[in-house]
Enzyme design. Structure first.
Site, PDB file in Angstrom:
ATOM      1  N   ARG A   1       0.822  -1.220   0.000  1.00 40.67           N
ATOM      2  CA  ARG A   1       0.000   0.000   0.000  1.00 40.67           C
ATOM      3  C   ARG A   1       0.853   1.266   0.000  1.00 40.67           C
ATOM      4  O   ARG A   1       0.332   2.380  -0.096  1.00 40.67           O
ATOM      5  CB  ARG A   1      -0.913   0.022   1.243  1.00 40.67           C
ATOM      6  CG  ARG A   1      -1.911  -1.103   1.290  1.00 40.67           C
ATOM      7  CD  ARG A   1      -2.700  -1.090   2.596  1.00 40.67           C
ATOM      8  NE  ARG A   1      -3.808  -0.160   2.596  1.00 40.67           N
ATOM      9  CZ  ARG A   1      -5.060  -0.496   2.295  1.00 40.67           C
ATOM     10  NH1 ARG A   1      -5.371  -1.726   1.999  1.00 40.67           N
ATOM     11  NH2 ARG A   1      -6.017   0.402   2.329  1.00 40.67           N
TER      12      ARG A   1
ATOM     13  N   TYR B   1       0.835   4.215  -2.542  1.00 42.58           N
ATOM     14  CA  TYR B   1      -0.278   5.158  -2.390  1.00 42.58           C
ATOM     15  C   TYR B   1      -0.110   5.986  -1.110  1.00 42.58           C
ATOM     16  O   TYR B   1      -0.101   7.215  -1.152  1.00 42.58           O
ATOM     17  CB  TYR B   1      -1.581   4.375  -2.353  1.00 42.58           C
ATOM     18  CG  TYR B   1      -2.825   5.229  -2.273  1.00 42.58           C
ATOM     19  CD1 TYR B   1      -3.282   5.933  -3.391  1.00 42.58           C
ATOM     20  CD2 TYR B   1      -3.565   5.327  -1.097  1.00 42.58           C
ATOM     21  CE1 TYR B   1      -4.434   6.710  -3.330  1.00 42.58           C
ATOM     22  CE2 TYR B   1      -4.712   6.096  -1.029  1.00 42.58           C
ATOM     23  CZ  TYR B   1      -5.146   6.785  -2.141  1.00 42.58           C
ATOM     24  OH  TYR B   1      -6.288   7.557  -2.076  1.00 42.58           O
TER      25      TYR B   1
ATOM     26  N   GLY C   1     -10.581 -11.070   5.085  1.00 46.39           N
ATOM     27  CA  GLY C   1     -10.394 -11.235   6.524  1.00 46.39           C
ATOM     28  C   GLY C   1     -11.694 -11.720   7.141  1.00 46.39           C
ATOM     29  O   GLY C   1     -12.545 -12.309   6.461  1.00 46.39           O
TER      30      GLY C   1
HETATM   31  P1  NAD Z   1     -10.937   7.504  -9.235  1.00 45.58           P
HETATM   32  O1  NAD Z   1      -9.983   6.434  -9.528  1.00 45.58           O
HETATM   33  O2  NAD Z   1     -12.369   7.335  -9.632  1.00 45.58           O
HETATM   34  O3  NAD Z   1     -10.451   8.872  -9.895  1.00 45.58           O
HETATM   35  C1  NAD Z   1      -9.103   9.204 -10.111  1.00 45.58           C
HETATM   36  C2  NAD Z   1      -9.008   9.928 -11.442  1.00 45.58           C
HETATM   37  O4  NAD Z   1      -7.647  10.339 -11.675  1.00 45.58           O
HETATM   38  C3  NAD Z   1      -9.373   9.035 -12.628  1.00 45.58           C
HETATM   39  O5  NAD Z   1     -10.236   9.731 -13.501  1.00 45.58           O
HETATM   40  C4  NAD Z   1      -8.036   8.725 -13.281  1.00 45.58           C
HETATM   41  O6  NAD Z   1      -8.150   8.442 -14.656  1.00 45.58           O
HETATM   42  C5  NAD Z   1      -7.263   9.991 -12.997  1.00 45.58           C
HETATM   43  N1  NAD Z   1      -5.803   9.846 -12.990  1.00 45.58           N
HETATM   44  C6  NAD Z   1      -5.083   8.897 -12.351  1.00 45.58           C
HETATM   45  N2  NAD Z   1      -3.775   9.098 -12.566  1.00 45.58           N
HETATM   46  C7  NAD Z   1      -3.654  10.198 -13.356  1.00 45.58           C
HETATM   47  C8  NAD Z   1      -2.562  10.917 -13.908  1.00 45.58           C
HETATM   48  N3  NAD Z   1      -1.305  10.510 -13.717  1.00 45.58           N
HETATM   49  N4  NAD Z   1      -2.818  12.001 -14.681  1.00 45.58           N
HETATM   50  C9  NAD Z   1      -4.097  12.402 -14.915  1.00 45.58           C
HETATM   51  N5  NAD Z   1      -5.164  11.766 -14.407  1.00 45.58           N
HETATM   52  C10 NAD Z   1      -4.948  10.689 -13.633  1.00 45.58           C
HETATM   53  O7  NAD Z   1     -10.830   7.793  -7.680  1.00 45.58           O
HETATM   54  P2  NAD Z   1     -11.653   8.806  -6.746  1.00 45.58           P
HETATM   55  O8  NAD Z   1     -12.289   8.003  -5.692  1.00 45.58           O
HETATM   56  O9  NAD Z   1     -12.468   9.725  -7.553  1.00 45.58           O
HETATM   57  O10 NAD Z   1     -10.461   9.608  -6.066  1.00 45.58           O
HETATM   58  C11 NAD Z   1     -10.119  10.917  -6.442  1.00 45.58           C
HETATM   59  C12 NAD Z   1      -9.034  11.455  -5.513  1.00 45.58           C
HETATM   60  O11 NAD Z   1      -9.490  11.469  -4.172  1.00 45.58           O
HETATM   61  C13 NAD Z   1      -7.743  10.634  -5.538  1.00 45.58           C
HETATM   62  O12 NAD Z   1      -6.639  11.506  -5.452  1.00 45.58           O
HETATM   63  C14 NAD Z   1      -7.846   9.797  -4.285  1.00 45.58           C
HETATM   64  O13 NAD Z   1      -6.580   9.451  -3.782  1.00 45.58           O
HETATM   65  C15 NAD Z   1      -8.594  10.745  -3.352  1.00 45.58           C
HETATM   66  N6  NAD Z   1      -9.304   9.990  -2.300  1.00 45.58           N
HETATM   67  C16 NAD Z   1     -10.468   9.333  -2.599  1.00 45.58           C
HETATM   68  C17 NAD Z   1     -11.108   8.619  -1.597  1.00 45.58           C
HETATM   69  C18 NAD Z   1     -12.405   7.897  -1.840  1.00 45.58           C
HETATM   70  O14 NAD Z   1     -12.863   7.187  -0.949  1.00 45.58           O
HETATM   71  N7  NAD Z   1     -13.046   8.014  -2.983  1.00 45.58           N
HETATM   72  C19 NAD Z   1     -10.551   8.562  -0.315  1.00 45.58           C
HETATM   73  C20 NAD Z   1      -9.360   9.222  -0.077  1.00 45.58           C
HETATM   74  C21 NAD Z   1      -8.755   9.948  -1.071  1.00 45.58           C
HETATM   75  N1  UDP Z   2     -12.871  -5.372   1.302  1.00 49.88           N
HETATM   76  C1  UDP Z   2     -13.600  -6.543   1.370  1.00 49.88           C
HETATM   77  N2  UDP Z   2     -14.109  -7.067   0.213  1.00 49.88           N
HETATM   78  C2  UDP Z   2     -13.971  -6.460  -0.988  1.00 49.88           C
HETATM   79  C3  UDP Z   2     -13.247  -5.250  -1.061  1.00 49.88           C
HETATM   80  C4  UDP Z   2     -12.696  -4.738   0.113  1.00 49.88           C
HETATM   81  O1  UDP Z   2     -13.767  -7.120   2.441  1.00 49.88           O
HETATM   82  O2  UDP Z   2     -14.492  -6.998  -1.981  1.00 49.88           O
HETATM   83  C5  UDP Z   2     -12.343  -4.805   2.557  1.00 49.88           C
HETATM   84  C6  UDP Z   2     -10.892  -4.374   2.515  1.00 49.88           C
HETATM   85  O3  UDP Z   2     -10.031  -5.467   2.801  1.00 49.88           O
HETATM   86  C7  UDP Z   2     -10.860  -3.312   3.570  1.00 49.88           C
HETATM   87  C8  UDP Z   2     -12.250  -2.664   3.477  1.00 49.88           C
HETATM   88  O4  UDP Z   2     -13.069  -3.625   2.831  1.00 49.88           O
HETATM   89  O5  UDP Z   2     -10.711  -3.869   4.843  1.00 49.88           O
HETATM   90  C9  UDP Z   2     -12.261  -1.386   2.684  1.00 49.88           C
HETATM   91  O6  UDP Z   2     -11.617  -1.630   1.457  1.00 49.88           O
HETATM   92  P1  UDP Z   2     -11.520  -0.548   0.303  1.00 49.88           P
HETATM   93  O7  UDP Z   2     -10.611  -1.091  -0.747  1.00 49.88           O
HETATM   94  O8  UDP Z   2     -12.869  -0.111  -0.092  1.00 49.88           O
HETATM   95  O9  UDP Z   2     -10.868   0.742   1.002  1.00 49.88           O
HETATM   96  P2  UDP Z   2      -9.553   0.938   1.904  1.00 49.88           P
HETATM   97  O10 UDP Z   2      -9.028  -0.373   2.367  1.00 49.88           O
HETATM   98  O11 UDP Z   2      -8.605   1.641   1.007  1.00 49.88           O
HETATM   99  O12 UDP Z   2     -10.058   1.748   3.021  1.00 49.88           O
END
Ligand code: NAD
Ligand code: UDP
Length: 322
Positions: free
Chosen positions: A141, A144, A204
């Site tokens: 992980r 990221y 898990g």
């Molecule tokens: P997503 O994967 O749907 O969207 C990410 C977007 O970024 C996509 O459209 C992808 O094509 C684009 N992208 C990826 N790499 C790129 C690059 N090098 N250049 C240009 N475009 C690029 O994910 P999301 O859930 O919409 O997440 C958006 C942002 O929010 C991310 O930065 C993510 O880390 C952050 N975030 C999201 C969550 C969540 O739960 N959704 C939680 C924490 C942080």
């Molecule tokens: N998870 C799960 N089944 C799935 C996908 C995810 O049990 O099909 C679990 C995963 O292991 C984690 C939690 O759900 O404990 C949230 O996972 P997700 O990938 O949505 O987000 P993150 O782990 O990045 O918070």
């Protein structure tokens, strides 16, 4: 009215943010390399005079004249960010440098989409912004988590060293319509599995917890943070209601009225055991807190996926009013 760049604008969060910005009368430039994003998410904007789409990868420099930058470009699902981990960390580090460099040159305000993953597998619960986290720097992980941590460092240094007008949002698990069916995160997985009559796969024993925020609440928080002057320190944005993954699976199954089996698979390495945001800071400075309960947000999400899987989605799905 602002000229706003949204990187990652064709993704899940980005496309909802763009809807809100356009509705607010702003001009939007959506930049995306379409790694996990899709034109379908923004197709409805293409005819709008206030909208422009740029296919570009933020790892490469670009210069645009804008007032605000929301830097959301980065795959967010473990499946996708682990597909090419070197590219993931490049996106967070080189991509964020490029966006900060642009903000510096054109004097734009920039908001970095950070994540609760900066807290790693947290030993403090719930997680306040002051907590430095518990992150494995060399695990699967890390591309990221450490990428996002480095991005926060860059944001703070561009602010302190160059006076860039920065914001950091630490986003906790967010869900809703327009997540890709193959996104791989837990809510879309469970909903798609249940709708297809497949087993729900818990990784898990399902005792790990997450706190799920509906997308409209999250977007509201992002805009409030961007709108606020001189708010340079990170702000948690998430829903503080915490559920185990087993509870989530049962709720999805209950709402869909499905009898599918719940099965247990191996827990991925470094999967955080518990997560819940402390949102006192967001409450105090932004007057923000989530309003959508998991039950209601899930219903909307299920409705969306039911239509998406049957190929019955209109150009876009309006989801403002839950
Ligand atoms: P997503 O994967 O749907 O969207 C990410 C977007 O970024 C996509 O459209 C992808 O094509 C684009 N992208 C990826 N790499 C790129 C690059 N090098 N250049 C240009 N475009 C690029 O994910 P999301 O859930 O919409 O997440 C958006 C942002 O929010 C991310 O930065 C993510 O880390 C952050 N975030 C999201 C969550 C969540 O739960 N959704 C939680 C924490 C942080
Ligand atoms: N998870 C799960 N089944 C799935 C996908 C995810 O049990 O099909 C679990 C995963 O292991 C984690 C939690 O759900 O404990 C949230 O996972 P997700 O990938 O949505 O987000 P993150 O782990 O990045 O918070």
């Amino acid at each position: 009215m602002k000229r706003v760049l949204v990187t990652g604008g064709a993704g899940f969060l980005g496309s909802h943010l763009i809807d809100r910005l356009l509705a607010g009368g702003h001009e939007v430039l959506c930049l995306d390399n379409f790694f996990t994003g899709s034109k379908d998410n923004i197709r409805h904007c293409l005819h709008d005079d206030h909208f422009e789409l740029i296919r570009h990868d933020i790892v490469q420099p670009i210069l645009l004249e804008v007032d605000w930058i929301f830097n959301l470009a980065c795959p967010a699902s473990p499946v996708h960010y682990q597909y090419n981990p070197v590219k993931t960390i490049k996106t967070s580090v080189m991509g964020t440098i490029n966006m900060l460099g642009m903000a510096k040159r054109v004097r734009a305000r920039i908001l970095q989409a950070s994540t609760s993953e900066v807290y790693g597998d947290p030993q403090v619960h719930p997680q306040p912004e002051q907590y430095w986290g518990h992150v494995n720097p060399i695990g699967p992980r890390s591309c990221y988590d450490e990428g996002k941590r480095a991005a926060e460092t860059l944001v703070m240094d561009y602010h302190r060293q160059n006076g860039v007008d920065t914001r950091i949002a630490r986003i906790f698990n967010t869900y809703g319509p327009r997540m890709a069916a193959d996104d791989g995160r837990v809510i879309s997985n469970f909903v798609v599995q249940a709708l297809r009559g497949e087993q729900l796969t818990i990784y898990g024993d399902g005792s790990q917890t997450r706190s799920f925020c509906y997308v409209t609440d999250l977007v509201d928080g992002l805009i409030r943070l961007m709108d606020r002057d001189r708010e340079y320190e990170p702000v948690n944005l998430g829903n503080p209601n915490e559920f185990t993954i087993l509870e989530l699976a049962k709720e999805v199954r209950r709402q869909i009225g499905s009898r599918v089996e719940i099965v247990f698979r191996e827990l991925p390495l470094d999967d955080p055991q518990q997560r819940r945001p402390a949102i006192d800071r967001a409450r105090d400075i932004l007057g923000w807190e989530p309003t959508v309960q998991l039950q209601d947000g899930l219903a909307k999400t299920i409705q969306y996926f039911a239509r998406a899987l049957s190929g019955d989605l209109p150009d876009f799905e309006k989801v403002e009013d839950v």
